[in-house]
Design an enzyme around this catalytic site. Structure first.
Site, PDB file in Angstrom:
ATOM      1  CG  ASP A  74     -25.178 -13.357 144.198  1.00 22.43           C
ATOM      2  OD1 ASP A  74     -23.969 -13.080 144.252  1.00 22.43           O
ATOM      3  OD2 ASP A  74     -25.684 -14.365 144.737  1.00 22.43           O
ATOM      4  CE  LYS A 127     -23.573 -12.890 147.574  1.00 23.54           C
ATOM      5  NZ  LYS A 127     -23.133 -14.132 146.922  1.00 23.54           N
ATOM      6  CD  GLU A 129     -22.919 -20.205 151.265  1.00 24.05           C
ATOM      7  OE1 GLU A 129     -22.837 -19.256 150.460  1.00 24.05           O
ATOM      8  OE2 GLU A 129     -23.798 -21.087 151.188  1.00 24.05           O
ATOM      9  CD  GLU A 166     -20.767 -18.231 144.666  1.00 29.57           C
ATOM     10  OE1 GLU A 166     -20.117 -19.244 144.334  1.00 29.57           O
ATOM     11  OE2 GLU A 166     -21.996 -18.257 144.880  1.00 29.57           O
ATOM     12  CG  ASP A 211     -26.112 -17.254 142.798  1.00 30.25           C
ATOM     13  OD1 ASP A 211     -26.240 -17.399 144.030  1.00 30.25           O
ATOM     14  OD2 ASP A 211     -25.086 -17.620 142.178  1.00 30.25           O
ATOM     15  CB  SER A 212     -30.216 -18.536 146.860  1.00 22.93           C
ATOM     16  OG  SER A 212     -30.482 -17.194 147.214  1.00 22.93           O
TER      17      SER A 212
HETATM   18  O1  KIV Z   1     -27.340 -16.454 146.661  1.00 24.83           O
HETATM   19  C1  KIV Z   1     -27.407 -16.336 147.890  1.00 24.83           C
HETATM   20  O2  KIV Z   1     -28.491 -16.374 148.503  1.00 24.83           O
HETATM   21  C2  KIV Z   1     -26.175 -16.158 148.620  1.00 24.83           C
HETATM   22  C3  KIV Z   1     -26.220 -16.292 150.106  1.00 24.83           C
HETATM   23  C4  KIV Z   1     -26.234 -17.731 150.460  1.00 24.83           C
HETATM   24  C5  KIV Z   1     -25.111 -15.572 150.771  1.00 24.83           C
HETATM   25  O3  KIV Z   1     -25.150 -15.951 148.031  1.00 24.83           O
END
Ligand code: KIV
Length: 257
Positions: free
Chosen positions: A85, A113, A182, A115, A46-47
């Site tokens: 994500d 994934k 992280e 969080e 989600d970056s």
């Molecule tokens: O969204 C992302 O790129 C991430 C990484 C920083 C692990 O969760």
């Protein structure tokens, strides 16, 4: 190999002496290049919200955006494990978490994934029970940046360090096949890595000397290739200057026409 076998193969590499590589990708050509270069895992992170869509943080990312980009990435990947994500507000309850995970898998993700530690266990269990493998994400949680007032290194106090260790153990117990750690202090990353039977994939967890503290490493692709020069995290190790190359090519183009 199906998604389960791929996730199991990553998990089995704990203590195997062969480090696990992961990079983010958000589009077809990048995903295809990473896959062809042999990266083990491709995270549609989600970056995305920050390094592709121009938002100040990841809290603006929606499931619709993640599905769109996960599908593009999946079209470019043959071999690597594709991680979808789960964006903020898409896993507030176990049933919502399951619906979100299914949408990402439908779009082409092998695994998902999300969080958080102990407070996410019920949601993770619901997803794993449905047959979708989960990779945990603990330590600094970017989706909580507004509540926390910034991106802060985690595990500096004994209390915080114990809570993160407890969370990591709970994620393992819930059945996660690996955990992204992280921005936790290197000593804690090392301790968690030694304690867990599943691999830890670190980002921002190494000491200044560069010594490894996790079983693998994940990086945001724009940090690695230097294509997002406006914000570069202190732990990033750019291996290219794509932003510079683009600027140079555009200037050359302008003066050539
Ligand atoms: O969204 C992302 O790129 C991430 C990484 C920083 C692990 O969760």
């Amino acid at each position: 190999m199906n998604a389960h076998d791929k996730a199991k193969a990553i998990s089995n590499r704990k203590n195997g002496g062969h480090r696990i590589s992961a990079l983010t990708a958000y589009d077809y050509p990048t995903a295809r290049l990473l896959d062809e270069a042999g990266v083990d895992m491709i995270l549609v992170g989600d970056s995305l919200g920050m390094v592709v869509l121009g938002f100040p943080d990841t809290t603006h990312v929606t499931l619709e955006m993640m599905v769109h980009h996960t599908a593009a990435v999946a079209r470019g990947v043959n071999k690597a494990l594709v991680i979808g994500d789960m964006p903020i507000n898409s896993y507030d309850t176990p049933s919502q978490a399951l619906t979100t995970a299914q949408a990402l898998v439908q779009a082409g993700a092998d695994v998902v994934k999300l969080e958080g530690g102990i407070r996410q266990i019920e949601k993770i269990s619901a997803i794993i029970k449905s047959g979708i493998p989960v990779i945990g994400h603990h330590g600094m949680l970017p989706q909580r940046v507004l509540e926390e007032g910034g991106y802060k290194k985690k595990g500096k106090t004994e209390e915080e360090s114990c809570a993160i260790m407890e969370g990591a153990l709970a994620l393992q117990e819930a059945g996660c096949f690996a955990i992204v750690l992280e921005s936790v202090v290197p000593e804690l990353a090392e301790k968690i890595t030694a304690k867990l039977k599943i691999p830890t994939i670190g980002i921002g967890c190494k000491p200044k000397s560069g010594q490894q503290t996790c079983d693998g490493e994940v990086a945001v692709i724009t940090d690695l290739i230097g294509s997002y020069p406006w914000f570069v995290p202190p732990f990033a190790k750019p291996q290219a200057n794509v932003a510079g190359e683009i600027s140079q090519a555009v200037r050359a183009y302008i003066s050539s026409i």
